[in-house]
Design a protein around this motif. Structure first.
Motif, short mmCIF file in Angstrom:
data_model
loop_
_atom_site.label_atom_id
_atom_site.label_comp_id
_atom_site.label_asym_id
_atom_site.label_seq_id
_atom_site.Cartn_x
_atom_site.Cartn_y
_atom_site.Cartn_z
N MET A 170 0.83 -1.21 0.00
CA MET A 170 0.00 0.00 0.00
C MET A 170 0.87 1.25 0.00
O MET A 170 0.53 2.25 -0.62
N LEU A 171 1.98 1.18 0.71
CA LEU A 171 2.91 2.31 0.70
C LEU A 171 3.42 2.55 -0.72
O LEU A 171 3.46 3.69 -1.19
N LEU A 172 3.81 1.47 -1.40
CA LEU A 172 4.30 1.62 -2.77
C LEU A 172 3.24 2.25 -3.67
O LEU A 172 3.52 3.16 -4.44
N ILE A 173 2.01 1.76 -3.51
CA ILE A 173 0.94 2.30 -4.34
C ILE A 173 0.75 3.78 -4.05
O ILE A 173 0.65 4.61 -4.96
N THR A 174 0.72 4.12 -2.75
CA THR A 174 0.53 5.52 -2.38
C THR A 174 1.64 6.40 -2.94
O THR A 174 1.39 7.48 -3.47
N LEU A 175 2.87 5.92 -2.80
CA LEU A 175 4.01 6.68 -3.33
C LEU A 175 3.88 6.84 -4.84
O LEU A 175 4.12 7.92 -5.39
N ALA A 176 3.48 5.74 -5.49
CA ALA A 176 3.35 5.79 -6.95
C ALA A 176 2.28 6.80 -7.35
O ALA A 176 2.46 7.58 -8.29
N VAL A 177 1.17 6.79 -6.61
CA VAL A 177 0.10 7.74 -6.91
C VAL A 177 0.61 9.17 -6.73
O VAL A 177 0.42 10.03 -7.58
N ALA A 178 1.28 9.39 -5.59
CA ALA A 178 1.78 10.74 -5.32
C ALA A 178 2.76 11.18 -6.40
O ALA A 178 2.72 12.31 -6.88
N TRP A 179 3.61 10.25 -6.78
CA TRP A 179 4.62 10.57 -7.79
C TRP A 179 3.97 10.87 -9.13
O TRP A 179 4.30 11.84 -9.82
N ALA A 180 3.00 10.04 -9.46
CA ALA A 180 2.31 10.24 -10.75
C ALA A 180 1.57 11.58 -10.75
O ALA A 180 1.61 12.31 -11.74
N ILE A 181 0.91 11.88 -9.63
CA ILE A 181 0.20 13.16 -9.56
C ILE A 181 1.18 14.31 -9.72
O ILE A 181 0.95 15.26 -10.46
N ARG A 182 2.29 14.18 -9.01
CA ARG A 182 3.24 15.29 -8.96
C ARG A 182 3.74 15.67 -10.35
O ARG A 182 3.96 16.84 -10.63
N ARG A 183 3.93 14.70 -11.19
CA ARG A 183 4.48 15.03 -12.50
C ARG A 183 3.41 15.06 -13.58
O ARG A 183 3.72 15.21 -14.76
N SER A 184 2.18 14.94 -13.19
CA SER A 184 1.12 14.96 -14.20
C SER A 184 0.51 16.35 -14.28
O SER A 184 0.86 17.24 -13.51
N ARG A 185 -0.41 16.48 -15.16
CA ARG A 185 -1.12 17.73 -15.30
C ARG A 185 -1.76 18.12 -13.97
O ARG A 185 -1.69 19.25 -13.54
N LEU A 186 -2.38 17.12 -13.30
CA LEU A 186 -3.06 17.40 -12.04
C LEU A 186 -2.08 18.03 -11.04
O LEU A 186 -2.40 19.01 -10.36
#
Lengths: 399, 294, 609
Positions: C179-195
């Motif tokens: 779950m930590l990995l998923i959360t990190l991945a989500v945060a990372w993806a958000i950070r570099r995405s349009r959002l």
């Protein structure tokens, strides 16, 4: 990583630092920091005194008992400490824990690990109501408190006031954490079973700074008998504000907590608290014929900690722990099932322990002989008045 | 009817209590624009000192005002100088909030360390004497708090309106940069204002100590309510805070009686949220303050 | 927070692997491998706690860091997850499903309670979040039938993967680590995405973000929904791990503060910060509790508070801030914003487009303004303003200070609603629409700049322009490409990696235009882009605007620099005291006596009449 390495070595170090190998280790799991620390610590002292006494008498099964402390400051921490005690220290059983929430959390862990857990002080029903195999509770519970307070009201106070208990209007007020809620639930149920008239049942947050609305509500409904289950702050507030509002019910019956503490009486004034009843664990102003060994306990306490016991928590933990440890002495060994078999065989009669109550576990592993005592504030002291065998003073009644 | 009057009166007295605690907070919040989460702990510290002076020296609790108020002023000024001022330049207020949260945690636990978990009870010297007003009654100490709150509000208003320093404080509160350009020593005004806010809560502590048991966590109950009051009254408005406190006191008392004691917190915070959402300038705010709206 | 370097957060979006990436990877792996290696229940427990807090804190950071909304009530979502999980568990539903139900409930609750609160800034949002937490806690105590009240709820000890309850510790560790990995991945993806760009842009300057077509409320709601859903899933896990929940523990203010604190100490707004904070602080807390807790009541909490204060005072940007500072001085190469993904920075061949000799010419109406009225209290700011703008036209808008020019701009870009009148904009479909908010205007091709420049100060020039470019490009790489291309066209090429706060006023004005141009608007509103810049820059700006016009964009320019007005505008409108007093070809308008009067006063006008 350095940090984790440090942690690992610290953890391993802890494991190795334990004393000689001929000892048997038990866990002592109480909240000893954080908001519950004061009474957590007081409870832990009872366990320590019991262990000292057992060790002085030669230990159990020839081995000295060593207590390994754990700090159950919150629920997550309680489970963590239980795991540490079980897996790292390798305790044979855990004693504890004063707070119901903490023991519920921690015992779910010990149950899965198959390690016996002895609860000596927590009062919530749920502690033993879960069908756990390895959890035992020696102390009286919220159910006892609810039952005993209603019984004292019906059997002693009402007759003393010259009233039929059914004519009295009863108000139940309680702080809304699990302690107050569960006691109030039992009081309500027992009162209804006994056909008594409960006109108000109301919770409030324990950290409140104003209870005047509640006082007015009680007065408005003409409540004759107030049952309050509370901590210290709210006990003081209620007693003061009721007094100042000129609200004088025929009886106020406290449910432990703040009502059993001398600072509460000093805070509200001895004249205000005069005559207030209290149902709680066995306290120290009690007839020692019903509680043999009480003065020995108090002496040992003073010798070890340099003060008078601060509340009855230490005494109840002491009594429970002593009975369990004595039973373990007769056990075959320290395997969980041997321990369970040994404690299931405990049969201590009433009137033979320092707390007065006997010890025998029922099918839910709750001590079926546990009971509370009724006390009353008389001349600035909390004296035992109920049941009669344990009483050191006559019950007094409002005119 | 008597009961209803008594509930109202209790609510007003409770309002006075909240007011005297919240006035200091609204000064700090309105002028320095810092959310001081340690405000409740300032109160707690003041109450403990009052308790010490009263019990050790046997003085009337009100006499400790000469020590507690200056002491709290120093504590407040020191907090601003050492803790908040270095963070004023921070680009957003996260760090200031965390700083005061840290201060609050440290103070609660320091009190626990020094005074233990027991409640400390300040002798009340007759301040808990009920006074009968017609069919209803009120405690003398509560009445004094109520009166003190009114006097404090008036005094602060006079000070802010008429004194040189008071005008400088208002200038800083309204527009920091403009005040700075006009030659006002803004850091000094901030230190002064924070100290003043803390001194007010020191006065509150002296008045409250004889009526309520002091414990290390007494501040946590007051601080959230005080924030409710400050927002309700409008940012930085001292009379607003007073009337906001009366409203919250009445709501607390009435909801405790008519809805249930366990839900009164939910009612108070619910009203707080409604105000924040519907009228963020506060019930008594004259106009929108841009500082908290986007 | 000056979380400037979107790109150098752990440097993860550079393809070259530097030591920060390696260290981060090692830290992450050690969270799993150490406890598995030692295989001891207590060590596992500590690591599970680390992973849990790291994940919660990372999820919090999406709202608290990226969106800059300091919530101290995040335990609400954790608690909702816990309660949903336990209630469903006891109804016989596996927590693997309960987890998602809880996440959905939390996301909805998060959006419902955040929507009205987003108007609130800074401390007010924080107070509102605490108030919500308190209300929900009190309600959960009150409604005993559903929540079990103060005594809490337990789960039956049903073991196995289906029920997420285990005798051993390692399965729980695996789950929470995953779950930590998923959360990190989500945060990372958000950070570099349009959002992510939109969130940071909104945090930095909300109005500029809205002008760039960002639906600021919507993006923050999305952030809240994601953050609450993740917290709820972690709450479900933790409830299964504890097997017992109660309101005091699940809806705790102290717990909420702790979550936020780990992020603060690690570095708010960074992807790796919360993890670092938790990995550092959880063991220290455990150690402090063990060594200080028993000796003196409160000592441990006191130390905790002091540590928090010390961090705030001396390391307000957290560990990540310190690492960055260190890396900037020491290992420069590692954090140099290389952005190798889209290739090295090179100037396109046609760096500054030469004015097109065959400009398409002026076409049909694209913007119609009819009877616009706006009053501020007693002040009538615009009075019956009417005009039209045609395709490919440059319309100069001039008038003395306070004439209502900027107010007019605000109304024709959706930032302000007129009291009367309407603004119609022709869409690509050929129909006229009457949008009502900045995002809808932007969707129809309206772009605007601000009189007072509004750069996203903490972002680089490239990232600033990317916020605009994301309007046309959903993919981060495309947006970056487009941003670079725009930057070169606007003469900002060499400054791509400079932080916006370091630019000169002329640079900032160009950046402002570049950000809008990256949106590829059809109508461009320029608010005094030439004010306060030097003569050379004015010349360049005029060329720039001509080249923009030549691509077929219609422009309305508020301008005081008469040289620019005269050489640029096809038509000029003069606004005075909220009224259009003259309209026509620039050379005619400046001779209009009304205009001279409005600008210079009656006497002057008469003298020269």
């Amino acid at each position: 990583m350095k940090l984790t390495k440090f942690l690992t070595s610290a953890a391993v170090g802890l494991a190795l630092a334990s004393p000689s190998f001929a000892d048997v280790k038990f866990g002592s799991l109480y909240p000893i920091s954080g908001p519950l620390a004061l009474l957590g610590e007081e409870s832990a002292r009872g366990l320590e005194l019991a262990v000292d006494e057992i060790n002085a008498a030669g230990g159990i099964q020839g081995e000295q008992v060593v207590l390994e402390r754990g700090d159950a400051v919150d629920n997550n921490q309680a489970t963590g400490e239980a795991r540490r005690l079980i897996s790292l220290v390798g305790v044979k059983a855990i004693f504890g824990t004063y707070s119901s929430a903490r023991v519920i959390a921690a015992s779910q862990v010990s149950e899965l690990a198959g390690v016996p857990y002895f609860e000596l002080g927590a009062v919530a029903d749920e502690v033993t109501g879960r069908g756990l195999t390895y959890l035992f509770r020696t102390n009286p519970t919220a159910a006892n408190m609810g039952k005993d307070s209603i019984e004292m009201l019906a059997n002693a106070i009402a007759p003393g006031l010259g009233k039929d208990p059914k004519d009295l209007k009863i108000g139940i007020i309680y702080e809304d954490s699990s302690y107050g809620t569960s006691v109030a639930g039992h009081q309500d149920a027992h009162a209804k079973d006994a056909g008594l008239n409960v006109v108000l049942k109301s919770g409030y947050p324990a950290n409140t700074v104003d209870m005047s609305s509640l006082v007015l509500e009680l007065r408005e409904k003409g409540v004759d008998v107030v049952l309050q289950t509370s901590y210290q702050n709210d006990s003081v507030l209620f007693l003061q504000q009721a007094n100042e509002a000129g609200y004088k019910p025929l009886a106020i019956i406290g449910g432990g907590g703040g009502y059993s503490m001398q600072p509460t009486a000093d805070a509200v004034g001895h004249d205000v608290i005069e005559g207030v009843y209290d149902v709680d664990f066995t306290q120290f102003e009690v007839n020692q014929e019903a509680t043999p060994g009480l003065d020995k306990f108090v002496e040992a306490y003073k010798a070890k900690y340099g003060t008078e016991p601060r509340s009855g928590h230490s005494l109840n933990n002491y009594v429970g722990a002593k009975a369990v440890l004595e039973a373990l002495d007769k056990s075959e060994g320290f395997e969980p099932d041997q321990i369970v078999a040994a404690v299931k065989a405990i049969d201590v009669a009433e009137g033979t322990t320092a707390a007065g109550y006997g010890i025998k576990f029922d099918e839910t592993n709750q001590n079926e002989r546990a009971s509370m005592m009724g006390m009353q504030w008389q001349d600035g002291k909390l004296v035992t008045v109920y049941p009669e065998g344990a009483a050191v003073a006559e019950m007094r009644f409002a005119e | 009817m008597t009961t209803f009057l008594q509930v109202l009166l209790n609510g007003l007295m409770l309002g006075g209590l909240f007011a005297i605690v919240a006035i200091g907070l609204t000064l700090i919040f309105g002028i320095v624009k810092v959310v001081n989460f340690a405000h409740g702990e300032f109160l707690m510290a003041g109450m403990f000192v009052t308790w010490l002076i009263t019990t050790r020296l046997g003085l009337h609790p009100y006499a400790s005002v000469i020590i507690v108020v200056p002491m709290m002023f120093l504590l407040g000024a020191l907090t601003q100088r050492v803790l908040i001022q270095p963070l004023m330049s921070a680009e957003d207020d996260h760090v200031q909030i965390f700083a005061t949260v840290g201060l609050s945690t440290a103070m609660i636990n320091l009190a626990l360390l020094i005074f233990g978990a027991d409640i400390a009870n300040t002798p009340n010297f007759g301040l808990r004497t009920p006074i009968e007003i017609g069919p209803v009654r009120v405690l003398s100490g509560q009445l004094y708090i109520f009166i003190a709150a009114i006097i404090l509000v008036a005094a602060l208003q006079l000070f802010l309106k008429n004194s040189q320093t008071g005008r400088a404080i208002r200038a800083v509160a309204q527009h920091r940069v403009a005040a700075e350009l006009m030659g006002v020593n803004v850091p000094r005004i901030y230190i002064l204002s924070f100290g003043l806010g803390a001194a007010c809560v020191g006065l509150a502590a002296v008045l409250i100590a004889p009526l309520y048991p002091t414990s290390s966590n007494i501040g946590t109950y007051f601080v959230l309510t005080a924030f409710v009051v400050v927002v309700l009254g409008g940012l930085g408005s001292i009379p607003g805070a007073f009337f906001g406190a009366l409203v919250i006191g009445l709501v607390d008392s009435l909801s405790g009686f008519y809805i249930g004691s366990d839900l009164r917190e939910a009612v108070v915070f619910g009203i707080f949220l409604l105000i924040l959402i519907l009228k963020p300038s506060g019930l008594f705010g004259k106009r929108m303050t841009l500082s908290h709206l986007s | 927070m000056s979380i400037s370097d979107i790109h150098s957060q752990t440097g993860m979006n550079t393809r070259s692997i530097g030591w920060p990436q390696v260290a981060f990877g090692v830290l992450l792996a050690s969270l799993l491998l150490i406890p598995l290696g030692i295989d001891n229940a207590f060590v596992s427990h500590v690591f599970i706690t680390i992973c849990l807090f790291a994940a919660l804190s990372t999820a919090w950071n999406i709202v608290g860091g990226f969106a800059g909304q300091l919530s101290l009530g995040h335990a609400v979502f954790y608690g909702i997850g816990g309660y949903t999980g336990v209630i469903l568990f006891n109804l016989g539903v596996t927590p693997w499903i309960g987890m998602f139900v809880g996440a959905a409930v939390a996301a909805v609750v998060g959006m419902v309670i955040s929507y009205p609160c987003f108007r609130l800034k800074g401390p007010f949002y924080t107070l509102a979040s605490i108030a919500f937490l308190e209300v929900i806690r009190v309600l959960s105590l009150h409604f005993k039938d559903m929540t079990g009240g103060a005594t809490g709820m337990m789960i039956d000890l049903r073991l196995g993967w289906t029920w997420m309850v285990f005798r051993e510790r390692w399965p729980s560790l695996l789950i929470v680590f995953g779950m930590l990995l998923i959360t990190l991945a989500v945060a990372w993806a958000i950070r570099r995405s349009r959002l992510g760009f939109y969130l940071v842009a909104t945090r930095e300057r909300e109005s500029a973000a809205r002008a760039a077509g960002v639906r600021t409320v919507r993006v923050r709601l999305v952030a809240v929904a994601i953050s609450s859903a993740l917290c709820a899933m972690l709450g479900t896990f933790h409830a299964m791990y504890l097997t017992y929940i109660e309101p005091a523990a699940m809806f705790s203010l102290a717990f909420s503060i702790q979550i936020a604190m780990f992020a603060l100490i690690g570095g708010i707004g960074t992807v790796a910060g919360p993890l670092l904070g938790a990995a550092l602080l959880v063991p220290i807390t455990e150690w402090a509790r063990a060594s200080l807790g028993a000796s003196a009541l409160g000592l441990h909490g006191f130390v905790y508070g002091i540590v928090l204060i010390a961090f705030v005072l001396f390391m307000p940007n957290g560990i990540m801030g310190a690492i960055r500072r260190f890396a900037r001085n020491g290992g420069k190469a590692a954090v140099e914003p290389g952005q190798t993904e889209t290739g090295p920075i090179v100037a396109p061949a046609n760096a500054v487009a030469a004015p097109d000799p065959d400009r398409p010419g002026i076409g049909q109406d694209i913007l119609k303004v009819e009877n616009l009225n706006k009053r501020f209290g007693g002040l009538h700011v615009t009075r019956d303003v009417n005009f039209t703008l045609r395709e490919g036209e440059v319309l100069g808008l001039i008038g003395p200070n306070g004439a209502g020019k900027t107010t007019l701009f605000n109304m024709i870009s959706g930032f302000m609603t007129p009291d009367e009148g309407k603004v119609s904009l022709r869409g690509v479909d050929g129909q006229f629409h009457q949008p009502t908010n900045p995002a809808d205007f932007a969707a129809l091709g309206m772009g605007r700049t601000f009189q007072i420049v509004q750069p996203f100060a903490a972002m680089t020039v490239e990232e600033n322009i990317m916020v605009g470019a994301f309007y046309r490009h959903h993919d981060e790489r495309d947006a970056r490409e487009a941003a670079r291309e725009t930057a070169w066209r606007m003469g900002l090429g060499p400054l791509l990696n400079a932080e916006a706060r370091g630019l000169t006023i002329g640079g900032l004005k160009r950046l402002e235009v570049a950000r809008v141009m990256a949106m590829q608007p059809r109508v461009l509103l320029l608010d005094e882009v030439m004010a306060g810049i030097n003569q050379t820059d004015v010349r360049r700006a005029i060329d720039l605007m001509l080249s923009i016009r030549d691509t077929g964009v219609s422009i309305i320019a508020i301008e005081h620099v008469m040289q620019a007005v005269m050489s640029l505008s096809d038509r000029v409108i003069v606004l005075a005291s909220g009224e259009v007093i003259a309209e026509g070809r620039p050379q005619d308008v400046v001779r209009d006596p009304h205009v001279v009067e409005a600008y210079l006063g009656k006497e002057f006008a008469h003298a020269h009449a």
